[in-house]
Design an enzyme around this catalytic site. Structure first.
Site, short mmCIF file in Angstrom:
data_model
loop_
_atom_site.label_atom_id
_atom_site.label_comp_id
_atom_site.label_asym_id
_atom_site.label_seq_id
_atom_site.Cartn_x
_atom_site.Cartn_y
_atom_site.Cartn_z
N ASP B 17 -5.92 -4.93 1.18
CA ASP B 17 -4.69 -4.37 -0.17
C ASP B 17 -3.18 -5.25 0.18
O ASP B 17 -3.66 -5.48 0.84
CB ASP B 17 -3.80 -2.76 1.10
CG ASP B 17 -3.13 -2.11 -0.35
OD1 ASP B 17 -3.18 -2.01 -1.88
OD2 ASP B 17 -1.82 -2.17 0.22
N SER B 18 -2.30 -5.08 -0.69
CA SER B 18 -1.61 -5.95 -0.71
C SER B 18 -0.58 -6.03 1.00
O SER B 18 0.08 -6.68 1.16
CB SER B 18 -0.74 -5.47 -2.02
OG SER B 18 -0.17 -4.67 -1.90
N GLY B 50 2.11 -5.79 -7.34
CA GLY B 50 3.30 -5.17 -8.28
C GLY B 50 3.18 -5.73 -9.70
O GLY B 50 3.42 -5.07 -10.91
N CYS B 80 -5.81 -1.49 -3.06
CA CYS B 80 -4.87 -2.05 -4.39
C CYS B 80 -4.89 -1.77 -5.70
O CYS B 80 -5.90 -2.24 -6.21
CB CYS B 80 -4.11 -3.24 -3.89
SG CYS B 80 -3.00 -4.07 -4.80
N ASN B 81 -3.88 -1.15 -6.08
CA ASN B 81 -4.60 -0.93 -7.99
C ASN B 81 -4.29 -1.54 -8.39
O ASN B 81 -4.91 -2.15 -9.25
CB ASN B 81 -3.64 0.35 -8.11
CG ASN B 81 -3.89 1.54 -7.96
OD1 ASN B 81 -4.87 2.47 -8.16
ND2 ASN B 81 -3.99 2.44 -6.44
N THR B 82 -3.56 -2.34 -8.17
CA THR B 82 -2.65 -3.43 -8.72
C THR B 82 -3.29 -4.72 -8.69
O THR B 82 -4.18 -5.17 -10.25
CB THR B 82 -1.27 -4.23 -8.56
OG1 THR B 82 -0.52 -3.49 -8.52
CG2 THR B 82 -0.94 -5.09 -9.38
N GLU B 177 8.83 0.89 1.61
CA GLU B 177 8.26 -0.45 2.70
C GLU B 177 10.51 -0.39 3.28
O GLU B 177 10.23 -1.13 4.85
CB GLU B 177 8.31 -2.16 1.74
CG GLU B 177 7.23 -1.60 1.36
CD GLU B 177 5.99 -3.15 1.21
OE1 GLU B 177 6.93 -3.87 1.69
OE2 GLU B 177 5.26 -3.03 1.13
N CYS B 211 -0.65 4.18 -6.31
CA CYS B 211 -0.61 2.93 -5.94
C CYS B 211 -0.60 4.14 -4.63
O CYS B 211 -0.30 4.79 -4.30
CB CYS B 211 1.06 2.81 -6.02
SG CYS B 211 1.86 1.88 -4.61
N THR B 212 -1.14 3.02 -3.26
CA THR B 212 -1.51 3.67 -2.56
C THR B 212 -0.45 3.88 -1.42
O THR B 212 -0.37 4.89 -0.34
CB THR B 212 -2.68 2.70 -1.70
OG1 THR B 212 -1.94 0.48 -1.28
CG2 THR B 212 -3.93 2.51 -1.99
N HIS B 213 1.09 3.76 -1.75
CA HIS B 213 2.42 3.56 -0.78
C HIS B 213 2.43 4.83 -1.13
O HIS B 213 2.94 5.76 -0.13
CB HIS B 213 3.04 2.73 -1.67
CG HIS B 213 3.58 1.00 -1.31
ND1 HIS B 213 1.96 0.29 -1.47
CD2 HIS B 213 4.09 1.17 0.02
CE1 HIS B 213 2.28 -0.72 -0.02
NE2 HIS B 213 3.60 -0.82 0.64
#
Lengths: 296, 296
Positions: B17-18, B50, B80-82, B177, B211-213
């Site tokens: 993931d990012s 993103g 990561c979706n992006t 974040e 999005c994983t966040h």
């Protein structure tokens, strides 16, 4: 052949920032020093720097500075506060003597600290800065800049009797980058970070916007700052102090090109960079995409 | 010697993931498939992805995937979706055949699109996905994921009669974040992005958090979604569909280590990564710092 047309006068002033925020500094430099040439580099592929570690900010900044050197800039202004706070000294002390002894790199922390203390450009501690300044001043900046404590260190040398309060504002850069510069959400996060500064017994008389993105939130910030408190944006003060620095460094001044042009480079998304940049710079321009190389 | 103790069973499942958001996927994978080993890599030095361009996301993702290969992972899940939207197909089609024909890379877009369409894992268009699904569903994601139109493309194959509405939420990752997961500011930006989805004549019956966040904002999101609307987080559905994929790919399953351990690597700020990661993973862990190398 006069000195003004000497072929040695060919280098642009490099201006580096993690993104497009440093264009607020470029704009102020062009307003005050329009004769020079400028080469702006924004590292949009890796923006924001504000929450990254010391080491990573140093590596990214060093790559950018040496890229600007390779493109012919004899002088680079690091317009990014995080990079100035976390990388400038090490580049000046370790990299320049070894790799580029004829180049110079300047940051924004020292000139901003001078202005925050109300001192003239290039103030010399104990001489033109007579350590008499008192009162309370504030810096708002990214987490990286605050964590570095660079403003406290600089002010400690320039005006040791001044009290400094600091506030990290981790959402302000993302807000600006998302195009949010006003409205209830912005007002909430501007108030959230500014209110604690004015809650104590000796509130600051001067607030430095210690991040090049923050001038884009200026009207929301002014609305939260009590009347009589001075808000300092960095563009104008950096330009004023660069002009003074160039007067004191004629050997560098003589190397700077004077065609009055500027170019803008970015490591990602030139079209998006142009759209935001136009708002900051007040005119349309073309941004070119470049890649930075890891240095060994 | 039984197959279960064969020395070939040694590779961890790589999870990329990012940043730390993909730990929501790691947690779900460990909950559903606890026997396997996992190696998580977060690119915190360059988060967020993103808003970055197609090309830059591809380059960063490729570096990370090949780093996980070099560390012995035969299979990598791009959490990561992006990165799934912008880099997966090119890595699968251009890089794997040439450089790593025995490895596999999976993303989160295809399984999420299946779940969004209400289809079983591994649905085959026209066969187990009989193109009969109708109605409206929604995806909320980063600008990069939305701009890639990957969800529209996947759903177009799986359920062409389904109507998809999409919404970019550029501030949600920075909010998470910055540690902002509730309160008036979060509520404002959750409402700002979600309200348009439910303003039209045929509102969505299902919303995918692409999005994983975003699962970290779940309570604020649920408060803005009308009753009866299903909110899909990706961790559980990716785990369910990976389990099905492994059943259909026994040759890969046989290569996976089964000591039930996991390790976490990050390209920056391991301590900060650990603090946030602990909230997501529900337990303390040690993160190790690594550098990614540019690939030629």
């Amino acid at each position: 052949m006069s000195a003004a047309t000497s072929p040695a006068r060919s280098g642009a002033i490099g201006v580096f920032d993690s993104g497009f925020g440093g264009l607020t500094v470029l704009q102020a430099l062009r307003a005050r020093l329009p004769a020079y040439d400028y080469l702006y580099l924004g590292d949009s592929a890796r923006v924001p720097y504000g929450n990254r570690s010391h080491e990573v900010v140093y590596e990214f900044t060093r790559e950018a500075v040496f890229d600007l050197f390779a493109r012919g800039c004899p002088l680079v202004v690091i317009a990014c506060n995080t990079a100035s706070a976390r990388a400038l000294r090490r580049i000046q002390q370790e990299d320049l003597p070894r790799l580029a002894p004829d180049r110079r790199v300047l940051g924004v922390v020292r000139p901003s600290a001078e202005a925050l203390a109300g001192l003239p450009p290039g103030a010399v501690p104990g001489v033109t800065a007579p350590a008499l300044v008192t009162g309370t001043v504030a810096v708002v900046a990214t987490q990286g800049t605050i964590a570095s404590d660079s403003y406290r260190l600089e002010l400690g040398k320039l005006a040791p009797r001044l009290t400094l309060v600091q506030q990290a504002c981790p959402l302000w850069v993302p807000l600006v980058e998302a195009g949010e510069t006003d409205g209830p959400g912005v007002q909430y996060y501007v108030r959230k970070y500014l209110a604690p500064l004015f809650a104590g017994g000796s509130p600051p008389s001067r607030v430095l916007l210690g991040c090049t993105h923050y001038p884009l939130l200026l009207s929301a910030i002014r609305a939260q700052v009590p009347a009589g408190v001075e808000v300092l944006a960095q563009g104008a003060l950096v330009a004023e102090r660069l002009q003074d620095w160039l007067r004191r460094h004629p050997e560098m001044e003589a190397r700077l090109g004077q065609s009055g042009r500027y170019r803008v480079l970015t490591t990602d998304r030139p079209a998006w960079f142009e759209a935001f940049g136009e708002r900051v710079l007040g005119e349309a321009f073309e941004a070119s995409e470049v890649r930075l190389r890891a240095l060994s």
